[in-house]
Design a protein around this motif. Structure first.
Motif, mmCIF file in Angstrom:
data_model
loop_
_atom_site.group_PDB
_atom_site.id
_atom_site.type_symbol
_atom_site.label_atom_id
_atom_site.label_comp_id
_atom_site.label_asym_id
_atom_site.label_seq_id
_atom_site.Cartn_x
_atom_site.Cartn_y
_atom_site.Cartn_z
ATOM 1 N N ILE A 138 -69.982 21.712 7.294
ATOM 2 C CA ILE A 138 -69.683 20.280 7.365
ATOM 3 C C ILE A 138 -68.201 20.095 7.056
ATOM 4 C CG2 ILE A 138 -70.139 18.021 6.338
ATOM 5 C CD1 ILE A 138 -72.974 18.992 5.804
ATOM 6 N N ILE A 139 -67.545 19.295 7.883
ATOM 7 C CA ILE A 139 -66.128 19.016 7.662
ATOM 8 C C ILE A 139 -66.018 17.815 6.740
ATOM 9 C CG2 ILE A 139 -63.975 18.276 8.748
ATOM 10 C CD1 ILE A 139 -64.947 19.689 11.281
ATOM 11 N N LYS A 145 -56.128 11.448 3.000
ATOM 12 C CA LYS A 145 -55.512 12.687 3.494
ATOM 13 C C LYS A 145 -56.107 13.182 4.805
ATOM 14 C CE LYS A 145 -53.946 14.576 -0.882
ATOM 15 N NZ LYS A 145 -54.199 15.577 -1.909
ATOM 16 N N GLY A 146 -57.234 12.625 5.222
ATOM 17 C CA GLY A 146 -57.879 13.131 6.440
ATOM 18 C C GLY A 146 -58.654 14.393 6.146
ATOM 19 N N TYR A 147 -58.376 15.471 6.864
ATOM 20 C CA TYR A 147 -59.135 16.719 6.722
ATOM 21 C C TYR A 147 -58.992 17.301 5.318
ATOM 22 C CZ TYR A 147 -60.438 21.584 7.402
ATOM 23 O OH TYR A 147 -61.015 22.818 7.276
ATOM 24 N N TYR A 217 -69.529 15.747 10.264
ATOM 25 C CA TYR A 217 -68.468 15.290 9.368
ATOM 26 C C TYR A 217 -69.070 14.548 8.179
ATOM 27 C CZ TYR A 217 -65.313 16.006 13.316
ATOM 28 O OH TYR A 217 -64.608 16.542 14.343
ATOM 29 N N TYR A 218 -68.468 14.785 7.032
ATOM 30 C CA TYR A 218 -68.820 14.036 5.825
ATOM 31 C C TYR A 218 -67.584 13.230 5.441
ATOM 32 C CZ TYR A 218 -69.839 13.298 0.848
ATOM 33 O OH TYR A 218 -70.050 12.743 -0.388
ATOM 34 N N TYR A 219 -67.726 11.923 5.365
ATOM 35 C CA TYR A 219 -66.576 11.072 5.058
ATOM 36 C C TYR A 219 -66.646 10.627 3.595
ATOM 37 C CZ TYR A 219 -65.764 10.870 10.049
ATOM 38 O OH TYR A 219 -65.513 11.209 11.346
ATOM 39 N N ASP A 220 -65.563 10.869 2.872
ATOM 40 C CA ASP A 220 -65.494 10.396 1.487
ATOM 41 C C ASP A 220 -65.345 8.888 1.478
ATOM 42 O OD1 ASP A 220 -65.740 12.796 0.362
ATOM 43 O OD2 ASP A 220 -63.663 13.015 -0.294
ATOM 44 N N LEU A 221 -66.223 8.218 0.773
ATOM 45 C CA LEU A 221 -66.092 6.768 0.625
ATOM 46 C C LEU A 221 -65.651 6.454 -0.798
ATOM 47 C CD1 LEU A 221 -69.172 5.273 2.512
ATOM 48 C CD2 LEU A 221 -66.844 5.506 3.303
#
Lengths: 271, 327
Positions: A138-139, A145-147, A217-221
């Motif tokens: 998982i990205i 910062k993005g990635y 993708y895992y997005y930090d919230l």
């Protein structure tokens, strides 16, 4: 509240992508879009699939949005359930285990994004290995910062009893989850139910297989539920709980479960 | 109910279709199939009625029993009457088997009838699933028995269609005032609906129910508004880009014109080249150089040097210099 009141009959082969939602109106279209694309690609391979969104009593405008999407994309496989009260993520996932249509379910969060092209390969992997769970990389994507790197990047090994490195975002055999009683709803494991489930499956002799491929993708919230459970005291109490449940006499380090170090690629076999 | 969705009502039907295809060699091919969205709308509108109605399913045979399954689970209806004029269809035993073996929360008893009940129940809902040519006389028959009934008709023909026009004409010619609502016109999200609702204008509750249903689909993110906003934004961005592009082109043209009027610049490489240019452009008579101003001094220095160093020595100097410099 038990959702396993009666037995699960033989579900047809196929994939149901399950997205529990609680107040994620503004990021929902991203996860639904990617999962509908996954469904479309699976259907092109003659594998039945659908997307089940379970709304856990959202208050933020998710519901009309979901109704609109259901009216537009029902034929494309979007299914929708609204709950009468907020029951929490574990109960929602258990309900999904009971109400999904097909044998395999892919759990993703409302803020995750699936890489649709790879879903077919994960499906092949779980059918081939008859595992309870297959997972891939998982990205992790940060707001500023993005990635931020990848995780879910190694096979099951015993150091997972110290710290979890496998996310919920994975493909599961729903029947096996049902037979092993699904998720637990324990206050100490809030935000870490997936960890508890993985340890439970591994100690029950089920197979958890790593597939070296990107899942999504895992997005930090900024207001992540997991962040709230990172206080020192909470971590210690959680660790004690894990030790008490899975490693009471301290032997766990010396026992290799069936699923130890399983890595599988559908084009290669076990690697 | 506020928490019902299309999935809530259609899951049972989807499972029935799967069951049907597993258990017979025949394809599931009813005369008319009902859109999942229409099933949701029918159920939702019936849930909004002030009292539980009696539902008459007029065409179970045309849908292979799907119109019957709309009411499973049977919340908020008093009873379901199924008008059964054709018997021994191939789907009937399969439906019965499905209901007995797989549906747990039926909570409904079907009652088969051969003709419409004559009672004057105000809350009666009839569902007609038929080819549009047959709508006229069937609607008239229902309203003859039950002037205040609510009739759902499926599939409603497209506007501009001859059948649709004759249907509208028929409704106008009825003794009382009757209204047809085409659900696909009520919301952008009902675009695929083929459902029509016919009712007596004396019933003021129906428009309120339809409004309530529409409100379930109202959010801040209306797709059409979003699309319009997106297009406006793109047009604005494009026009700004076009203005910038025009300005840039004008500027380039002006620069090209200016350059054409002056001679092209010469490349500048070394100091010698600058000197050469300077000498080319300057009048040699007017420019004083070291050579022209210091002829006697140069002559004195040269003669003195040659007197001190004779030719043989100067040649040796030259040989050493050549050896060091390599030429």
């Amino acid at each position: 509240m038990s959702y396993f009141s009666h037995s699960l009959r033989q579900p047809p082969l196929g994939v149901t992508i399950v997205i529990p939602n609680w107040n994620h109106e503004l990021v929902l279209p991203r996860s639904i879009r990617s999962s509908l694309m996954g469904v479309q690609l699976l259907r092109e391979q003659n594998i039945p699939a659908d997307v089940l969104v379970i709304d856990d009593f959202s208050r933020d405008g998710s519901r009309p949005l979901l109704r609109q999407l259901e009216a537009l994309y029902y034929d494309d496989g979007l299914r929708l359930l609204f709950l009468n009260e907020n029951i929490g993520i574990s109960a929602v996932r258990n309900l999904a285990i009971h109400r999904a249509r097909y044998q395999y379910i892919l759990f993703m969060d409302a803020d995750n994004e699936l890489i649709p092209e790879n879903l077919y390969h994960f499906y092949r992997s779980i059918v081939d290995t008859q595992a309870t769970l297959v997972y891939g990389n998982i990205i992790r994507h940060g707001a500023i910062k993005g990635y931020l790197g990848t995780f879910n990047n190694e096979s099951f090994q015993n150091h997972i009893f110290k710290q979890n490195y496998i996310d919920t975002f994975a493909l599961y055999d729903r029947v096996q989850l049902f037979d092993t009683n699904g998720y637990i709803d324990h206050p100490l494991m809030a935000g870490h139910e997936d960890w508890e489930l993985i340890l439970h499956l591994a100690t029950s002799g089920r197979l958890i297989v790593f597939v070296p491929m990107l899942m999504g993708y895992y997005y930090d919230l900024p207001t992540s539920r997991v962040d709230a459970t990172r206080s020192q005291q909470h971590v210690m109490e959680r660790q004690q709980y894990i030790e008490r449940v899975f490693n009471q006499i301290g032997l766990r380090w010396h026992l290799h479960p069936n699923t130890h170090h399983l890595r599988y690629h559908p084009d290669v076999g076990y690697v | 109910m506020a928490n019902t969705t299309i999935t809530t009502f259609y899951t049972t039907i989807e499972a029935y279709i799967d069951f049907y295809q597993k258990n017979t060699p025949h394809l599931f091919a009813p005369q008319i199939s009902i859109n999942p969205l229409d099933i949701f709308i029918i159920r939702q509108l019936v849930d909004f009625l002030p009292v539980m109605p009696t539902v008459v399913d007029m065409d179970s045979h045309a849908t292979y029993g799907v119109s019957q399954l709309i009411w499973v689970p049977a919340w908020n209806i008093k009873k379901l009457l199924i008008l059964n004029t054709i018997s021994d269809d191939v789907w009937e035993p399969i439906l019965e088997q499905y209901l007995n073996e797989l549906v747990q929360d039926k909570e409904i008893t079907f009652e088969y009838i051969t003709q419409l009940p004559a009672s004057g129940d105000r809350y009666i809902v009839a569902i007609i699933v038929d080819v549009p040519q047959n709508f006229s006389h069937r609607i008239q028959e229902i309203f003859r028995h039950h002037p205040e009934a609510i009739v759902f008709i499926l599939p409603l023909p497209a506007y501009g269609d001859e059948v649709a026009l004759s249907l509208m004409q028929m409704l106008q010619n009825l003794e009382s005032n009757y209204v047809t609502i085409s659900m696909r016109e009520q919301s952008p999200f009902f675009g695929t609906s083929q459902l029509g609702v016919v009712y007596n204008t004396s019933r003021d509750d129906i428009p309120r129910m339809v409004t309530r249903l529409k409100q379930l689909y109202t959010s801040n993110h209306d797709f059409l508004s979003l699309l319009k906003l997106q297009i406006d934004l793109q047009v604005q961005t494009l026009s700004e880009k076009m203005i910038q592009h025009d300005n840039r082109q004008n500027q380039q043209k002006q620069e090209q014109q200016l350059q054409a009027m002056s001679p092209p610049p010469q490349p500048i490489a070394t100091g010698n080249m600058i000197n050469r240019l300077f000498r080319q452009n300057a009048n040699p008579d007017e420019v004083p150089t070291f050579r022209t101003t210091s002829q006697p001094a140069i002559k004195f220095v040269r003669d003195t040097y040659q007197r001190i160093f004779p030719l043989s020595v100067r040649l040796r100097f030259r040989n050493i210099r050549m050896r060091i410099l390599g030429f």
